[in-house]
Design an enzyme around this catalytic site. Structure first.
Site: not given
Ligand code: GLN
Length: 460
Positions: A58, A157
């Protein structure tokens, strides 16, 4: 044999048995990337000279000499001077970085659409989102463009895109894996973890990357070693004779109520029945403060983000803030507001209290059970563009993942079926630093079902 279908453990064994060379392995993956990536947009950078076991990383994880953008225009030319600790650990195991994967800008988002470099598309249906923010990593594993990937999980995520793309994703306990070299989103939630083709692979990768690190003071001494995990993983699931007999599996009633798509609910309930038929005891548990999790998360998250993003002042890294996307700007503004004097007590301080209550909910629930199971995402992958103009709708899709980050505990997403042709993931949440039980339950479930054999049709 299609080399790119093999799991990590199968790949290691095949190389040892000289069934193919590392060069052939990399060529097979690079060929696949050349055909599939233009349709899916999973990779931002491809290393054509990759040698070793090709892994996709990533693009929030620093790689020495390889551009690392965090999905942001402001870092489009950022060339890290050092490798993140996780990269050094992978290199020691003979892994190579085959490419850097697309993600929501600075890991903020739930759909893979917040990247400055265009959205990632779901290999199961190109009109659908992959989930976010480790969007490219999950899509790359789902379409066999790498042996495995690393993602980061701040609020879901790793688990959410893994669920929506039909692959295995593990968010480790906070402090299990060093964050050194990770471009931070929310420093007290951020974790790095594997996205893989099977649970045993995820266990092996976790074993490789975890452990105390002098460069991350929150990465704890008790993080290593993961006793026996690598050994069992390398022997392969079939040989380990693991079992869920006698294990208590908690079903939180709050995770099965309003908001959960009925088809997804059915798939998850079937998966839990399967675990019961394998000898686990299902017990009802309660996580009473779940209803406040989203509100607390979306105060603490922007607060820490607003402070972390201060480093992008146009002097130290990248270009100016005018190049940031709307979601990043929104969080900086929300966080700055929540932390400002006069509002701090009403917002940040309250959210911090809820965080403690949520942690205590889990501690109480784990007095009654060994792991907790439920959905990862309330729905399957939605249409590209569907929620992009409605941040609240987007945030609601994180409802089942954020609590594990608030509590700092591990969570695994394992493929457990389909709804209207799109993958559904079962979430297995464990006690702090008890990844072993989480992985064991995941592996037993996976090996007693056929879901892992399902692959998207990639003959576009
Ligand atoms: N969807 C969540 C956010 O927008 C989690 C994002 C993540 O885990 N980086 O913060």
């Amino acid at each position: 044999m299609d080399i790119t279908n093999l799991t990590l453990i199968e790949t290691i064994e095949a190389i040892k048995a000289k069934k193919f060379s590392e060069e052939e392995l990399n060529n097979a993956y690079l060929k696949k990337i050349a055909i599939i990536n233009p349709k899916i947009n999973a990779f931002l950078e491809i290393q054509k000279k990759s040698r070793g076991i090709p892994a996709a990383i990533k693009d929030v994880i620093s790689t020495k000499g390889i551009v690392t953008t965090a999905g942001s225009k402001i870092l489009s030319n950022f060339l890290p001077q050092y490798n993140a600790t996780v990269i050094e650990k992978l290199l020691e195991q003979g892994v190579s970085v085959v490419g850097k994967t697309n993600c929501d800008e600075f890991a903020m988002g739930s759909s893979g659409e917040n990247s400055a470099f265009g959205p990632v598309k779901n290999p199961w249906n190109l009109a659908r989102i992959t989930g976010g923010t480790s969007a490219g990593s999950a899509a790359a594993v789902a379409s066999d463009m790498c042996v495995f990937a690393l993602g980061s999980d701040t609020g879901g995520s790793i688990r959410q895109p893994s669920s929506l793309c039909g692959v295995v994703g593990l968010k480790p306990s906070y402090g299990r894996v060093s964050r050194n070299g990770l471009i931070p989103a929310v420093s007290s939630f951020d974790t790095i973890g594997p996205i893989a083709k099977c649970v045993a692979d995820a266990g092996l990768i976790l074993d490789w990357i975890s452990g105390a690190d002098g460069k991350d003071s929150n990465c704890s001494e008790i993080a290593s070693p993961l006793r026996g995990l690598a050994m069992t993983s390398l022997r392969g699931a079939a040989a380990t004779k693991q079992s869920v007999k006698g294990l208590k599996i908690g079903m939180p009633k709050e995770y099965f109520s309003e908001g959960l798509d009925l088809n997804v609910k059915k798939v998850i309930e079937d998966a839990i029945k399967k675990l019961e038929s394998l000898g686990a005891e299902i017990v009802e548990v309660s996580l009473p403060h779940s209803e406040y999790a989203l509100a607390a998360y979306y105060i603490i998250n922007p607060s820490e983000i607003s402070s972390n993003m201060g480093r992008f002042d146009g002097i130290r890294f990248g270009s100016g803030r005018e190049d940031l996307g709307p979601e990043v700007k929104r969080r900086i503004m929300l966080g700055t507001f929540a932390l400002s004097s006069g509002y701090y007590d009403d917002y940040y301080a309250k959210a911090a209290k809820i965080r403690t209550l949520i942690k205590q909910d889990f501690e109480k629930a784990f007095e009654k059970c060994d792991v907790i199971v439920g959905p990862v995402s309330p729905t399957t992958a939605w249409n590209l563009g569907e929620k992009i103009d409605d941040p609240l709708k987007m945030y609601l899709s994180d409802i089942y993942t954020i609590s594990a980050n608030l509590a700092g505990i591990p969570g695994l997403s394992v493929p457990c079926g389909f709804s209207e042709g799109l993958p559904v993931g079962l979430q297995i949440i464990g006690k702090y630093m008890d990844e072993e039980t989480v992985l064991n339950v995941g592996e037993v479930y996976e090996q007693s079902t056929e879901w892992r054999k399902e692959k998207p049709n990639l003959s576009f």
